[in-house]
Motif scaffolding. Structure first.
Motif, mmCIF file in Angstrom:
data_model
loop_
_atom_site.group_PDB
_atom_site.id
_atom_site.type_symbol
_atom_site.label_atom_id
_atom_site.label_comp_id
_atom_site.label_asym_id
_atom_site.label_seq_id
_atom_site.Cartn_x
_atom_site.Cartn_y
_atom_site.Cartn_z
ATOM 1 N N MET A 184 77.754 46.012 22.619
ATOM 2 C CA MET A 184 76.550 45.213 22.311
ATOM 3 C C MET A 184 75.134 45.906 22.838
ATOM 4 N N MET A 185 75.356 46.800 23.915
ATOM 5 C CA MET A 185 74.173 47.570 24.296
ATOM 6 C C MET A 185 74.018 48.809 23.185
ATOM 7 N N ALA A 186 75.003 49.296 22.754
ATOM 8 C CA ALA A 186 75.091 50.517 21.775
ATOM 9 C C ALA A 186 74.489 49.882 20.589
ATOM 10 N N ILE A 187 74.842 48.504 20.182
ATOM 11 C CA ILE A 187 74.191 48.001 18.780
ATOM 12 C C ILE A 187 72.902 47.835 19.083
ATOM 13 N N ILE A 188 72.270 47.421 20.202
ATOM 14 C CA ILE A 188 70.711 47.017 20.372
ATOM 15 C C ILE A 188 70.088 48.141 20.411
ATOM 16 N N ILE B 263 77.680 55.832 23.792
ATOM 17 C CA ILE B 263 77.921 54.715 24.233
ATOM 18 C C ILE B 263 78.949 53.741 23.621
ATOM 19 N N MET B 264 78.805 53.730 22.121
ATOM 20 C CA MET B 264 79.506 53.077 21.447
ATOM 21 C C MET B 264 81.044 53.979 21.450
ATOM 22 N N THR B 265 80.897 54.926 21.260
ATOM 23 C CA THR B 265 82.314 55.725 21.425
ATOM 24 C C THR B 265 83.200 55.397 22.710
ATOM 25 N N SER B 266 82.249 55.238 23.969
ATOM 26 C CA SER B 266 82.863 54.994 25.141
ATOM 27 C C SER B 266 83.456 53.711 25.156
ATOM 28 N N ALA B 267 82.791 52.763 24.833
ATOM 29 C CA ALA B 267 83.113 51.291 24.502
ATOM 30 C C ALA B 267 84.251 51.137 23.577
ATOM 31 N N LEU B 268 84.403 51.889 22.562
ATOM 32 C CA LEU B 268 85.449 51.711 21.914
ATOM 33 C C LEU B 268 86.637 52.350 22.245
#
Lengths: 346, 175
Positions: free
Chosen positions: A71-75, A97-102
């Motif tokens: 969500m943070m990466a999306i924002i 951040i998105m890569t880390s989240a996934l």
């Protein structure tokens, strides 16, 4: 569990993954992930003992953290690009951040610690759903954002995952932990080639799911969760013993079985992109994986594992009938000649 | 006083946060959450976000906190901890209050004290877009759009909430 509730919750797991895979708005993708997470918790907790509750709690905590990072990466992406579509991630910070989240959702190193513990704490069928279906949603998002992923981070995580998946599985005798470490290693292979050719990621995912489904169903049929109980299958269903041998060798990536196909294609694609040290390292580390698969086959199919004499004369109860098992076994061992058909995945 | 209303409200906001962070019993935590929710709503409204403040009161205080209050009241113990009953809780609360007093003094007398960073007014936090395009408020139009061509979102979120209830009931059954 009440069958109606169980069906509803299972359908919600499916619906969550479908929403993730079919949405073009980042918020809907996040909602899909949350729906998936929420609905799979009672499936992981089918039996009410402290082990399953602990495993479900660990799963929930890690996946919720990953959703928050997503969500943070999306924002951040929204702040820098002003729009919510998933074509491309416009900011390098958001992409990392998105890569880390996934990666946390998939179980890549350094976020792999939950996979063996959660897989060990739940029943075999729940572990099956966890290791196969739950990988589809994050992988589809990685596929969609693959042009804007930072190569260094993803390759580091992939290579470390292959190493950890191979090395960590060496000391295990519990079958669910072995499958968990094998899942970590396979995720590493899949994400290594993601930036170069996402089609091969999808091919590897397909074949990995087939092989893992086969292995789990063979385990479910003999109700075995440790190496010791797996080594008694020669007495229960002798044919299963041979099939375990073939499927395990396929998972290890040996030609002429179908597990060789994704590894071959991935190494070929990586060398076409002028990286030679990396696929060499990956192939060498896949040997660690092969070693503990071979150890399983040694104790199961190739030798009679030491057991007491009454284990050698088991009463023949009715065997479980798993309808899907024969086609799965065929698909997970004999698909190699169909390699030219991988162009349909483009 | 009206020129400093945002400042006063933010001080009350931080004090109530300190109030529940010092971990008294959840009932009292819910009490200061109500105060902090209301005061936070006042802060937002002072910046022009009237719709957002209304949403805080309606949904947060009127929905979520009410449910929280009922469930906590069902699960509470006979002698819940207040801020003055336990030395630890009181100590943390007083420490938080002390830090807030120091911060307020620093903000009020910022010319005479030199610290690492400066409060330079509201700065980036001021929002000049209140969601009014003059004729109608954009926020209400957003809610209307949610129910017209955002119907799929309503279905998905509604289903998620239903499944959330089912999951919680299933998990806490513990057969």
């Amino acid at each position: 569990m009440n069958p109606l509730i169980f069906t509803t919750i299972l359908m919600t797991v499916l619906l969550g993954t479908m929403i993730v895979m079919m949405s073009s708005h980042w918020l809907m993708i996040w909602i899909g992930f949350e729906m998936n997470l929420l609905a799979i918790i009672p499936i992981l907790m089918k039996k009410y003992n402290p082990r399953t509750m602990e495993a479900s709690t660990k799963y929930f905590l890690t996946q919720a953290t990953a959703s928050m990072l997503l969500m943070m990466a999306i924002i951040i992406n929204l702040m820098h690009s002003g729009q919510w579509t998933i074509t491309k991630v416009f900011n390098p910070t958001a992409s990392i951040i998105m890569t880390s989240a996934l990666a946390m959702k998939l179980g890549l190193t350094p976020f792999h610690f939950w996979v063996p513990e959660v897989t060990q704490g739940i029943s075999l069928t729940s572990g099956l759903i966890l290791l196969t279906w739950q990988k589809l949603a994050p992988m589809s998002i990685l596929y969609q954002i693959s042009p804007s992923i930072n190569l260094n981070i993803l390759l580091t995580m992939a290579v470390l995952s292959i190493l950890v998946g191979g090395w960590g599985g060496l000391n295990q005798t519990q079958l669910r932990k072995i499958m968990a470490y094998s899942s970590i290693a396979h995720m590493g292979w899949m994400t290594a080639v993601l930036v170069y050719s996402p089609t091969l990621t999808m091919l590897n995912m397909l074949i990995y799911i087939m092989m893992t489904l086969t292995m789990f169903m063979l385990f479910i049929q003999s109700s075995s969760t440790t190496t010791l109980s797996l080594s008694h299958t020669w007495n229960k269903t002798p044919l299963t013993t041979t099939l375990i041998l073939i499927t395990l060798l396929s998972m290890g990536g040996l030609p002429p079985l179908s597990g060789f196909m994704p590894k071959w294609m991935i190494i070929q694609e990586l060398t076409k992109n002028s990286s030679i040290i990396l696929p060499t390292l990956m192939a060498i580390m896949a040997l660690l994986n092969l070693y503990f698969y071979m150890r399983l086959t040694y104790s199961t199919s190739l030798t009679m594992f030491p057991s007491t004499n009454n284990m050698k004369m088991k009463w023949q109860f009715e065997t479980k009938q798993i309808t899907l098992l024969p086609p799965l076994i065929v698909m997970s061992s004999l698909l190699l000649p169909l390699t030219p058909m991988l162009s349909i995945l483009d | 006083m009206m020129t400093y209303i945002v400042f006063i409200l933010s001080v009350i906001f931080v004090v109530s946060f300190v109030g529940f962070s010092s971990k008294p019993s959840p009932i009292y935590g819910g009490l200061v959450l109500i105060v902090s929710g209301g005061v936070g709503c006042g802060i937002i409204m002072n910046f022009g976000g009237s719709f957002l403040g209304l949403m805080v009161f309606l949904i947060y205080l009127g929905g979520m906190l009410v449910v929280f209050g009922y469930t906590t009241a069902m699960a509470t113990e006979q002698y819940p901890e207040v801020w003055v009953s336990n030395t630890t809780v009181m100590g943390v609360f007083l420490l938080g209050l002390l830090m807030e007093v120091m911060l307020v003094l620093y903000v009020l007398k910022s010319e005479e004290v030199g610290v690492a960073f400066k409060f330079s007014g509201v700065g980036d936090w001021a929002i000049y877009d209140t969601g009014d395009s003059g004729v109608f408020s954009e926020e209400i139009m957003g809610v209307a759009a949610l129910y017209s061509y955002g119907a799929w979102v309503v279905i998905v979120t509604g289903w998620s909430l239903l499944v959330g209830v089912l999951v919680v009931l299933e998990v806490t059954r513990g057969d």
